[in-house]
Design a protein around this motif. Structure first.
Motif, PDB file in Angstrom:
ATOM      1  N   ALA A  60       0.852  -1.199   0.000  1.00 33.38           N
ATOM      2  CA  ALA A  60       0.000   0.000   0.000  1.00 33.38           C
ATOM      3  C   ALA A  60       0.885   1.246   0.000  1.00 33.38           C
ATOM      4  CB  ALA A  60      -0.912  -0.014   1.216  1.00 33.38           C
ATOM      5  N   PRO A  61       0.488   2.291  -0.741  1.00 30.27           N
ATOM      6  CA  PRO A  61       1.389   3.416  -0.965  1.00 30.27           C
ATOM      7  C   PRO A  61       1.588   4.352   0.225  1.00 30.27           C
ATOM      8  CG  PRO A  61      -0.714   3.791  -2.056  1.00 30.27           C
ATOM      9  CD  PRO A  61      -0.748   2.394  -1.534  1.00 30.27           C
ATOM     10  N   THR A  62       0.675   4.361   1.188  1.00 26.22           N
ATOM     11  CA  THR A  62       0.874   5.198   2.377  1.00 26.22           C
ATOM     12  C   THR A  62       0.499   4.380   3.612  1.00 26.22           C
ATOM     13  OG1 THR A  62      -1.376   6.080   2.580  1.00 26.22           O
ATOM     14  CG2 THR A  62       0.099   7.251   1.062  1.00 26.22           C
ATOM     15  N   LEU A  63       0.947   4.843   4.760  1.00 28.40           N
ATOM     16  CA  LEU A  63       0.624   4.107   5.996  1.00 28.40           C
ATOM     17  C   LEU A  63      -0.863   4.192   6.303  1.00 28.40           C
ATOM     18  CD1 LEU A  63       3.637   4.984   8.327  1.00 28.40           C
ATOM     19  CD2 LEU A  63       3.298   2.976   6.871  1.00 28.40           C
ATOM     20  N   GLU A  64      -1.460   5.334   5.965  1.00 36.35           N
ATOM     21  CA  GLU A  64      -2.894   5.451   6.218  1.00 36.35           C
ATOM     22  C   GLU A  64      -3.673   4.470   5.340  1.00 36.35           C
ATOM     23  OE1 GLU A  64      -4.600   9.317   5.615  1.00 36.35           O
ATOM     24  OE2 GLU A  64      -6.505   8.699   6.524  1.00 36.35           O
ATOM     25  N   ARG A  65      -3.336   4.420   4.061  1.00 37.57           N
ATOM     26  CA  ARG A  65      -4.017   3.466   3.165  1.00 37.57           C
ATOM     27  C   ARG A  65      -3.814   2.032   3.629  1.00 37.57           C
ATOM     28  NH1 ARG A  65      -7.666   6.417   0.644  1.00 37.57           N
ATOM     29  NH2 ARG A  65      -6.841   7.981  -0.769  1.00 37.57           N
ATOM     30  N   LYS A  66      -2.609   1.754   4.085  1.00 38.08           N
ATOM     31  CA  LYS A  66      -2.318   0.391   4.561  1.00 38.08           C
ATOM     32  C   LYS A  66      -3.220   0.047   5.752  1.00 38.08           C
ATOM     33  CE  LYS A  66       2.142  -0.820   5.015  1.00 38.08           C
ATOM     34  NZ  LYS A  66       2.434  -1.809   3.945  1.00 38.08           N
ATOM     35  N   SER A  67      -3.338   0.971   6.700  1.00 33.99           N
ATOM     36  CA  SER A  67      -4.169   0.716   7.887  1.00 33.99           C
ATOM     37  C   SER A  67      -5.635   0.551   7.511  1.00 33.99           C
ATOM     38  CB  SER A  67      -4.063   1.871   8.884  1.00 33.99           C
ATOM     39  OG  SER A  67      -2.748   1.988   9.340  1.00 33.99           O
ATOM     40  N   LEU A  70      -6.138  -2.766   5.796  1.00 31.06           N
ATOM     41  CA  LEU A  70      -6.088  -3.878   6.751  1.00 31.06           C
ATOM     42  C   LEU A  70      -7.389  -3.959   7.551  1.00 31.06           C
ATOM     43  CD1 LEU A  70      -4.652  -6.209   8.163  1.00 31.06           C
ATOM     44  CD2 LEU A  70      -3.390  -4.555   9.549  1.00 31.06           C
TER      45      LEU A  70
ATOM     46  N   ASP B  68       5.039   9.252   5.888  1.00 30.12           N
ATOM     47  CA  ASP B  68       5.239   8.432   4.694  1.00 30.12           C
ATOM     48  C   ASP B  68       6.648   8.601   4.117  1.00 30.12           C
ATOM     49  OD1 ASP B  68       2.769   7.148   4.737  1.00 30.12           O
ATOM     50  OD2 ASP B  68       1.781   8.837   3.745  1.00 30.12           O
ATOM     51  N   PHE B  72       8.692   5.277   3.703  1.00 25.90           N
ATOM     52  CA  PHE B  72       8.853   4.765   2.334  1.00 25.90           C
ATOM     53  C   PHE B  72      10.094   5.278   1.607  1.00 25.90           C
ATOM     54  CE2 PHE B  72       4.239   4.551   3.233  1.00 25.90           C
ATOM     55  CZ  PHE B  72       4.072   3.184   3.088  1.00 25.90           C
TER      56      PHE B  72
END
Ligand SMILES: [Fe+2]
Ligand SMILES: [Fe+2]
Lengths: 313, 250
Positions: A60-67, A70, B68, B72
């Motif tokens: 996932a491209p950002t941590l927010e999107r990843k969370s 999930l 990010d 990243f």
């Protein structure tokens, strides 16, 4: 009147009066079988659907999107669990249902037999696949079997978040660079038709539809659901300047609905009969996880037994 | 007054622990031994990702970089996580034993960090400790199931423990930066946690019929950026989008 036909009459009356059938109520064998087929297929779909989305979780491209992704996938696992539990009220076990899946006797939504190839596919899946599932599931909140209807009420509460997170991914891509726009369009091109196929064959050609409608297991016809989905989704594509890949798509003023082109039913038949691009991969992964988990489940059972025995001593 | 750079670095280290472990937990998606475990592992993954975000945001607020960018756009040598969290996920026994060892460590660590003079770190620790207590209860229960379950589960758990034990010394190593933040009351003196940790872990291993491995093989280096070969591969996957499409919004 014989006792059997008396029971049958009471069942028919309940259905006619829109009352719910509960696990302890008498029900015709065919009704029970039909429900087990449909509910377990629904449960398997929630679980197999974790795979194409899980495919992008680690990228996932950002941590927010990843969370968010999930959390969404975790919801789907939860939906699978509610639905297996609801199906078990019909007198089958989860082990039997999973075995039926592994042996090819039970199906899951064939849309998950398509690959998720780019990040935009995660947007398209939430927007279109969850969007189509919601249309279906909203109608199933009124299904005649009580535990199924109640599972749908819980599930529908979470589904709108799923659709929204997918659409938001698409919005962001559509506002982005040329490459991002193209990624979004490409995902729409690949997921649009399979999403329409999720509603199943035309009403006249659906194997289980007529009886399911009579028993009020199904509360909306395949074609009505599909139309509803097209009507609500096309304007969402327009807003973000994406083109629905259907040259026949046109607003029909007289009908008050969109007209749209014919689905490629050969492809549909191929995918439901096991020949989609990812059928083997999806089922193979489910079996692999299940088989690799066998020793864990055995250990858990052995420990529970040991604990119970020492409690008795 | 603690130097802001030290606090940023300290937060980054803790953020990297959470991020890298959370990323490994994501690898279990649709691969757990049964559905309830899929849900439970996702739950833990969400806790770690949430914690990673708070810590990286805090470090980033001092360093002038976004969470990010930190997640990243740094290469492996700039990561500061403990090595134990970057090891390949392994089988369910490996993941369980790893989680258990980490939980016992985090229980002591975050408890202590709630007393940090740095208010942000103390607040993050206060939130983390609630999650860690829950994780630890769960992993203890799994250690019992694996240790006392079947011959196979005991054998797998022992093999995992023998492998992982080489990485536990790093839980308790402090370098110069850490010595400074400890002196200022901001950081936790991890060396002081070791005796209690060894007692608790030793007691549980005893209870669940696993034997304590020897300490002769020990690896460390994560806090100074000297990692295992595995981290680079993990980052290759995790950072793919930001590397392939630099500078875009998602
Ligand atoms: Fe769902
Ligand atoms: Fe969903």
């Amino acid at each position: 009147m014989s006792e059997a036909s008396d029971l049958e009459q009471r069942f028919e009356d309940k259905i006619a009066a829109d009352e719910r059938i509960e696990p302890k109520d008498w029900m015709p064998d065919a009704y029970r079988k039909n429900l087990i087929r449909q509910m377990s297929q629904h449960a398997h779909s929630e679980v197999i659907g974790m795979q194409p989305e899980g495919n992008w979780l680690t990228r996932a491209p950002t941590l927010e999107r990843k969370s968010v992704l999930l959390a969404k996938i975790q919801d789907e696992a939860g939906h699978g669990l509610y639905l297996y539990s609801a199906t078990e009220t019909l007198g089958v076990t989860r082990e039997e249902l999973v075995a039926a899946l592994h042996e090819g006797r039970a199906k899951y939504a064939s849309i998950f037999n398509y690959p998720s190839l780019t990040w935009a596919d995660i947007g398209a899946i939430g927007w279109l696949v969850d969007g189509a599932a919601i249309v279906n599931q909203i109608s199933l909140q009124r299904t005649s079997y009580g535990p199924y209807a109640r599972a749908m009420v819980r599930i529908c509460k979470e589904e709108s978040f799923h659709q929204r997170q997918g659409y938001q991914i698409m919005v962001r891509l559509a506002e982005g660079s040329e490459a991002q726009k193209q990624m979004a369009q490409d995902a729409l091109n690949r997921w649009w038709w399979p999403s329409l196929m999720m509603f199943g064959p035309h009403d006249g050609e659906s194997a289980h539809s007529a009886q399911s409608m009579l028993w009020k297991i199904k509360r909306m016809s395949n074609d009505d659901g599909r139309q509803k989905f097209v009507d609500q989704t096309v304007p969402q594509a327009d807003i973000i300047d994406l083109t629905v890949p259907d040259p026949d798509l046109k607003w029909n003023e007289a009908r008050g609905h969109y007209d749209f082109g014919e689905i490629n039913w050969d492809e549909f038949m191929q995918v439901i009969s096991g020949n989609g691009p990812c059928n083997r991969q999806r089922l193979g992964q489910h079996k692999k996880a299940h088989e690799e988990g066998a020793w864990v489940r055995e250990a858990m059972a052995a420990y529970a037994k040991r604990k119970a025995e020492t409690a008795h001593d | 007054m603690t130097n802001h750079g030290d606090i940023a670095e300290y937060a980054l280290r803790l953020g990297d622990d959470a991020l890298v472990h959370g990323q490994r937990l994501c690898e279990w998606c649709a691969d757990a031994p049964f559905l309830e475990e899929d849900i439970a592992i996702a739950n833990a993954g969400l806790d770690y990702l949430g914690r990673a975000r708070m810590l990286l945001q805090y470090a980033g607020s001092i360093l002038g970089r976004s969470e990010d960018e930190l997640a990243f756009l740094r290469d492996a040598p700039e990561f500061r996580n403990l090595l134990i969290v970057e090891l390949p996920r392994g089988d369910f026994a490996f993941a369980t034993v790893c989680q258990y060892l980490l939980d016992e460590y985090e229980l002591l660590f975050f408890e202590a960090l709630t007393n940090s003079k740095d208010e942000t770190l103390a607040a993050i620790a206060a939130k983390a400790i609630k999650e860690v207590r829950y994780h630890q209860r769960r992993s203890v229960e799994w250690m019992r199931r694996l240790g006392l379950g079947t011959e196979e589960s005991n054998r797998r758990a022992q093999a995992a423990l023998d492998e992982l034990w080489g990485y536990v010394a790093e839980f308790f190593d402090a370098d110069e930066l850490e010595t400074r933040v400890i002196a200022d009351g901001v950081g936790v003196d991890r060396s002081a946690l070791e005796v209690v940790w060894r007692d608790r872990v030793g007691d549980l291993l005893d209870e669940v019929e696993l034997s304590l491995p020897g300490d002769e093989w020990q690896v460390s280096g994560g806090r100074s950026g000297v990692h295992t070969e595995h981290l680079g591969h993990m980052l290759g996957e995790m950072q793919f989008m930001q590397r392939a499409y630099p500078g875009l919004e998602w």
